[in-house]
Scaffold this motif. Sequence first.
Motif, PDB file in Angstrom:
ATOM      1  N   PRO A   1       0.775  -1.241   0.000  1.00 43.43           N
ATOM      2  CA  PRO A   1       0.000   0.000   0.000  1.00 43.43           C
ATOM      3  C   PRO A   1       0.808   1.294   0.000  1.00 43.43           C
ATOM      4  O   PRO A   1       0.218   2.357  -0.129  1.00 43.43           O
ATOM      5  CB  PRO A   1      -0.834  -0.117   1.280  1.00 43.43           C
ATOM      6  CG  PRO A   1      -0.092  -1.047   2.160  1.00 43.43           C
ATOM      7  CD  PRO A   1       0.674  -1.976   1.267  1.00 43.43           C
TER       8      PRO A   1
ATOM      9  N   SER B   1      -1.657  -0.181  -5.569  1.00 39.82           N
ATOM     10  CA  SER B   1      -2.852  -0.546  -4.811  1.00 39.82           C
ATOM     11  C   SER B   1      -3.876   0.594  -4.823  1.00 39.82           C
ATOM     12  O   SER B   1      -5.080   0.349  -4.926  1.00 39.82           O
ATOM     13  CB  SER B   1      -2.462  -0.918  -3.380  1.00 39.82           C
ATOM     14  OG  SER B   1      -3.609  -1.258  -2.642  1.00 39.82           O
TER      15      SER B   1
ATOM     16  N   TYR C   1      -7.584   0.281  -6.348  1.00 39.97           N
ATOM     17  CA  TYR C   1      -8.753   0.655  -5.541  1.00 39.97           C
ATOM     18  C   TYR C   1      -9.631   1.647  -6.300  1.00 39.97           C
ATOM     19  O   TYR C   1     -10.857   1.482  -6.374  1.00 39.97           O
ATOM     20  CB  TYR C   1      -8.289   1.239  -4.201  1.00 39.97           C
ATOM     21  CG  TYR C   1      -9.410   1.793  -3.368  1.00 39.97           C
ATOM     22  CD1 TYR C   1     -10.248   0.941  -2.641  1.00 39.97           C
ATOM     23  CD2 TYR C   1      -9.663   3.168  -3.322  1.00 39.97           C
ATOM     24  CE1 TYR C   1     -11.305   1.443  -1.896  1.00 39.97           C
ATOM     25  CE2 TYR C   1     -10.711   3.676  -2.577  1.00 39.97           C
ATOM     26  CZ  TYR C   1     -11.530   2.815  -1.869  1.00 39.97           C
ATOM     27  OH  TYR C   1     -12.570   3.318  -1.142  1.00 39.97           O
TER      28      TYR C   1
ATOM     29  N   LYS D   1     -13.453   1.008  -7.648  1.00 40.26           N
ATOM     30  CA  LYS D   1     -14.546   1.907  -7.256  1.00 40.26           C
ATOM     31  C   LYS D   1     -15.245   2.486  -8.483  1.00 40.26           C
ATOM     32  O   LYS D   1     -16.477   2.511  -8.572  1.00 40.26           O
ATOM     33  CB  LYS D   1     -13.960   3.045  -6.417  1.00 40.26           C
ATOM     34  CG  LYS D   1     -14.640   3.201  -5.073  1.00 40.26           C
ATOM     35  CD  LYS D   1     -13.961   4.272  -4.261  1.00 40.26           C
ATOM     36  CE  LYS D   1     -14.836   5.485  -4.246  1.00 40.26           C
ATOM     37  NZ  LYS D   1     -14.276   6.606  -3.528  1.00 40.26           N
TER      38      LYS D   1
ATOM     39  N   VAL E   1     -10.665  -9.475  -5.845  1.00 39.56           N
ATOM     40  CA  VAL E   1      -9.356  -8.817  -5.895  1.00 39.56           C
ATOM     41  C   VAL E   1      -8.377  -9.795  -5.264  1.00 39.56           C
ATOM     42  O   VAL E   1      -8.591 -10.265  -4.139  1.00 39.56           O
ATOM     43  CB  VAL E   1      -9.350  -7.476  -5.132  1.00 39.56           C
ATOM     44  CG1 VAL E   1      -7.984  -6.792  -5.269  1.00 39.56           C
ATOM     45  CG2 VAL E   1     -10.466  -6.560  -5.632  1.00 39.56           C
TER      46      VAL E   1
ATOM     47  N   PHE F   1      -4.515 -10.491  -3.991  1.00 42.53           N
ATOM     48  CA  PHE F   1      -3.326  -9.767  -3.544  1.00 42.53           C
ATOM     49  C   PHE F   1      -2.129 -10.717  -3.564  1.00 42.53           C
ATOM     50  O   PHE F   1      -2.139 -11.760  -2.900  1.00 42.53           O
ATOM     51  CB  PHE F   1      -3.554  -9.202  -2.137  1.00 42.53           C
ATOM     52  CG  PHE F   1      -4.668  -8.188  -2.086  1.00 42.53           C
ATOM     53  CD1 PHE F   1      -4.391  -6.833  -2.271  1.00 42.53           C
ATOM     54  CD2 PHE F   1      -5.981  -8.577  -1.889  1.00 42.53           C
ATOM     55  CE1 PHE F   1      -5.418  -5.892  -2.247  1.00 42.53           C
ATOM     56  CE2 PHE F   1      -7.023  -7.644  -1.857  1.00 42.53           C
ATOM     57  CZ  PHE F   1      -6.734  -6.304  -2.036  1.00 42.53           C
TER      58      PHE F   1
ATOM     59  N   ASN G   1      -1.398  -5.260   1.843  1.00 40.10           N
ATOM     60  CA  ASN G   1      -2.653  -4.498   1.865  1.00 40.10           C
ATOM     61  C   ASN G   1      -3.656  -5.067   2.860  1.00 40.10           C
ATOM     62  O   ASN G   1      -4.667  -4.436   3.148  1.00 40.10           O
ATOM     63  CB  ASN G   1      -3.294  -4.474   0.476  1.00 40.10           C
ATOM     64  CG  ASN G   1      -2.539  -3.583  -0.482  1.00 40.10           C
ATOM     65  OD1 ASN G   1      -2.586  -2.364  -0.360  1.00 40.10           O
ATOM     66  ND2 ASN G   1      -1.819  -4.181  -1.421  1.00 40.10           N
TER      67      ASN G   1
ATOM     68  N   LEU H   1      -5.404   2.471   3.122  1.00 37.09           N
ATOM     69  CA  LEU H   1      -5.850   1.541   2.074  1.00 37.09           C
ATOM     70  C   LEU H   1      -6.346   0.215   2.624  1.00 37.09           C
ATOM     71  O   LEU H   1      -7.259  -0.394   2.062  1.00 37.09           O
ATOM     72  CB  LEU H   1      -4.699   1.278   1.091  1.00 37.09           C
ATOM     73  CG  LEU H   1      -4.650   2.189  -0.128  1.00 37.09           C
ATOM     74  CD1 LEU H   1      -3.395   1.909  -0.941  1.00 37.09           C
ATOM     75  CD2 LEU H   1      -5.883   1.999  -1.005  1.00 37.09           C
TER      76      LEU H   1
ATOM     77  N   TRP I   1      -9.956  -0.871   1.373  1.00 39.96           N
ATOM     78  CA  TRP I   1     -10.224  -2.128   0.660  1.00 39.96           C
ATOM     79  C   TRP I   1     -11.276  -2.946   1.399  1.00 39.96           C
ATOM     80  O   TRP I   1     -12.218  -3.467   0.796  1.00 39.96           O
ATOM     81  CB  TRP I   1      -8.943  -2.962   0.529  1.00 39.96           C
ATOM     82  CG  TRP I   1      -8.082  -2.670  -0.657  1.00 39.96           C
ATOM     83  CD1 TRP I   1      -6.779  -2.278  -0.645  1.00 39.96           C
ATOM     84  CD2 TRP I   1      -8.442  -2.777  -2.054  1.00 39.96           C
ATOM     85  NE1 TRP I   1      -6.302  -2.126  -1.933  1.00 39.96           N
ATOM     86  CE2 TRP I   1      -7.297  -2.430  -2.809  1.00 39.96           C
ATOM     87  CE3 TRP I   1      -9.612  -3.132  -2.726  1.00 39.96           C
ATOM     88  CZ2 TRP I   1      -7.300  -2.426  -4.210  1.00 39.96           C
ATOM     89  CZ3 TRP I   1      -9.614  -3.125  -4.120  1.00 39.96           C
ATOM     90  CH2 TRP I   1      -8.466  -2.776  -4.835  1.00 39.96           C
TER      91      TRP I   1
ATOM     92  N   GLY J   1     -14.870  -3.934  -0.119  1.00 41.19           N
ATOM     93  CA  GLY J   1     -15.194  -5.350  -0.257  1.00 41.19           C
ATOM     94  C   GLY J   1     -16.527  -5.686   0.372  1.00 41.19           C
ATOM     95  O   GLY J   1     -17.359  -6.381  -0.216  1.00 41.19           O
TER      96      GLY J   1
ATOM     97  N   LEU K   1     -12.051 -10.509  -1.368  1.00 38.95           N
ATOM     98  CA  LEU K   1     -10.678 -10.004  -1.246  1.00 38.95           C
ATOM     99  C   LEU K   1      -9.794 -11.157  -0.775  1.00 38.95           C
ATOM    100  O   LEU K   1      -9.901 -11.598   0.374  1.00 38.95           O
ATOM    101  CB  LEU K   1     -10.596  -8.858  -0.238  1.00 38.95           C
ATOM    102  CG  LEU K   1     -11.527  -7.659  -0.455  1.00 38.95           C
ATOM    103  CD1 LEU K   1     -11.357  -6.646   0.675  1.00 38.95           C
ATOM    104  CD2 LEU K   1     -11.253  -6.993  -1.807  1.00 38.95           C
TER     105      LEU K   1
END
Lengths: 119, 141
Positions: free
Chosen positions: A11, A17, A21, A25, A37, A39, A46, A60, A64, A68, A75
């Motif tokens: 992040p 990241s 994000y 959105k 998502v 990672f 994150n 972040l 996130w 989510g 996530l």
Amino acid sequence: MKFGILVNEGPFTHQASDSAYQFAKAAIEKGHEVLRVFFYYDGVNNANKLSEPQSDDRNLVKLWGELGKEHNIDLVVCIAAALRRGIKQDVLADGFRISGLGQLIEVGIAADRTVVFGD
Amino acid sequence: MSEEVVFDTEGVRKNFMFLNRKAPYGTIYALEILEMILISAAFEQNTTVAFMDDGVYQIKKGQNTKALGMKNFSPMYGVVEMEKEDAEEDEDVEMVWRIVVEQESMEARGLSPEDLVLDVEVLPAAEFGALMAQQDVILGG
């Protein structure tokens, strides 16, 4: 359209990241769906709930988690990448879950587009 | 912990490319992409393992990481070749597996196919690009 998103950086050091994000959105606001998502690499950071950015900056990890929950986005943090970096169940932030790399391939198959954020 | 989510992927075969662009050591990208490739094999997708830029060094023969104090993971690429052979031999599954190297990247580094631990297809940049355009999913680092 159904999107899968891969976040490859943590992040702070990289903007990846943040960009992911903002993309997620914006896609949702336009009526698209974000299925998952994933990672990976340092992106697993994150999901570290111990992360404490300064209070006048964005958080972040929290953002996130909220996104989510609000939009029912899965996530997923890669377990192999996470264990290397000390991300385990006890430090996992709300809204995330830890699982395997198969989850990335699965969403790549299920989504119309897989968008990768990172260097 | 959030609950597991499963998507229906039954019978769907897409074109996946794993694009290796970074040197094998110095960053973790090469090792972690390799882990991605090995897991993906179970999903029986069309798979292209691609090397360009410093990524071609990942499959250079004779790597010795002793002085770095790091694990030499180049023998693991042998598993990639085995997955490719399995895919070619499996008559029940129509799946394409390719291992490709961008010619310009290889030549700029003074390398030829004989220097590499994998049996590769060497593609000029234009063909490499055209192959990228055919992919549904490109994962890399």
